[in-house]
Design a protein around this motif. Structure first.
Motif, short mmCIF file in Angstrom:
data_model
loop_
_atom_site.label_atom_id
_atom_site.label_comp_id
_atom_site.label_asym_id
_atom_site.label_seq_id
_atom_site.Cartn_x
_atom_site.Cartn_y
_atom_site.Cartn_z
N ARG A 19 32.82 5.29 -25.90
CA ARG A 19 31.41 5.20 -26.30
C ARG A 19 31.29 4.84 -27.77
O ARG A 19 30.54 3.94 -28.15
CB ARG A 19 30.69 6.52 -26.03
CG ARG A 19 29.21 6.49 -26.45
CD ARG A 19 28.56 7.86 -26.30
NE ARG A 19 29.30 8.95 -26.89
CZ ARG A 19 29.32 9.23 -28.21
NH1 ARG A 19 28.64 8.48 -29.06
NH2 ARG A 19 30.01 10.25 -28.67
N GLU A 23 29.68 1.39 -29.27
CA GLU A 23 28.55 1.47 -30.21
C GLU A 23 28.89 0.80 -31.54
O GLU A 23 28.06 0.10 -32.12
CB GLU A 23 28.14 2.92 -30.43
CG GLU A 23 27.48 3.56 -29.24
CD GLU A 23 27.18 5.04 -29.42
OE1 GLU A 23 27.55 5.62 -30.46
OE2 GLU A 23 26.59 5.62 -28.50
N ILE A 26 29.06 -3.05 -31.15
CA ILE A 26 27.69 -3.59 -31.04
C ILE A 26 27.02 -3.63 -32.41
O ILE A 26 26.44 -4.65 -32.80
CB ILE A 26 26.87 -2.77 -30.03
CG1 ILE A 26 27.41 -2.99 -28.61
CG2 ILE A 26 25.39 -3.12 -30.11
CD1 ILE A 26 26.85 -2.03 -27.58
N ALA A 27 27.11 -2.54 -33.15
CA ALA A 27 26.48 -2.49 -34.48
C ALA A 27 27.10 -3.53 -35.41
O ALA A 27 26.38 -4.24 -36.13
CB ALA A 27 26.63 -1.08 -35.06
N ARG A 49 22.05 2.39 -21.20
CA ARG A 49 22.57 2.73 -22.53
C ARG A 49 22.81 1.47 -23.35
O ARG A 49 22.49 1.42 -24.53
CB ARG A 49 23.86 3.54 -22.40
CG ARG A 49 24.45 3.95 -23.71
CD ARG A 49 23.56 4.99 -24.39
NE ARG A 49 24.10 5.30 -25.69
CZ ARG A 49 23.37 5.43 -26.80
NH1 ARG A 49 22.06 5.34 -26.73
NH2 ARG A 49 23.93 5.69 -27.94
N LEU A 50 23.37 0.45 -22.75
CA LEU A 50 23.64 -0.80 -23.46
C LEU A 50 22.34 -1.48 -23.89
O LEU A 50 22.25 -2.06 -24.97
CB LEU A 50 24.47 -1.73 -22.59
CG LEU A 50 25.90 -1.24 -22.32
CD1 LEU A 50 26.54 -2.03 -21.20
CD2 LEU A 50 26.74 -1.28 -23.59
N LEU A 53 21.10 0.11 -26.96
CA LEU A 53 21.93 -0.29 -28.10
C LEU A 53 21.67 -1.74 -28.53
O LEU A 53 22.23 -2.20 -29.52
CB LEU A 53 23.41 -0.09 -27.77
CG LEU A 53 23.85 1.36 -27.58
CD1 LEU A 53 25.28 1.41 -27.07
CD2 LEU A 53 23.71 2.13 -28.89
N CYS A 55 22.01 -4.69 -26.51
CA CYS A 55 22.86 -5.73 -25.92
C CYS A 55 22.00 -6.78 -25.23
O CYS A 55 21.03 -6.45 -24.57
CB CYS A 55 23.82 -5.12 -24.93
SG CYS A 55 24.97 -4.03 -25.76
#
Length: 93
Positions: A19, A23, A26-27, A49-50, A53, A55
């Motif tokens: 996880r 994360e 992605i950031a 969840r994606l 974030l 996506c």
């Protein structure tokens, strides 16, 4: 475009290390101005969840099954065959 391997996506809901890694990637990608594609999205919880974030694009059985090129072309270019779930363009998270 940066692609995150399905091995990390698969474990992101049950493994803190996966996880955190997802994360962080992605950031980092967003801060560098890159788009992402996530591989192996197979559960609604992963997709949700994606999406939170940020996506943009996902691949995986949750979104559709692989199809042969003929079926894909027929579904998207107005062939006589009706589109199947597998051929539907639902990869946007």
């Amino acid at each position: 475009m940066i692609k995150i391997d399905q091995g990390f996506i698969r474990g992101m809901l049950i493994n803190d290390n996966d996880r955190i890694l997802v994360e962080t990637i992605i950031a980092m990608a967003h801060k560098l101005g890159h788009r992402l594609v996530l591989e192996g999205v197979e559960e609604e919880g992963q997709r949700a969840r994606l999406s939170v974030l940020g996506c943009e694009v996902a691949q995986g059985y949750l979104l559709g099954r692989p199809v042969d090129p003929t079926t894909l072309l027929q579904a998207h270019l107005g062939g006589n065959s009706a589109p199947t779930d597998a051929a539907s363009p639902r990869g946007v998270v």
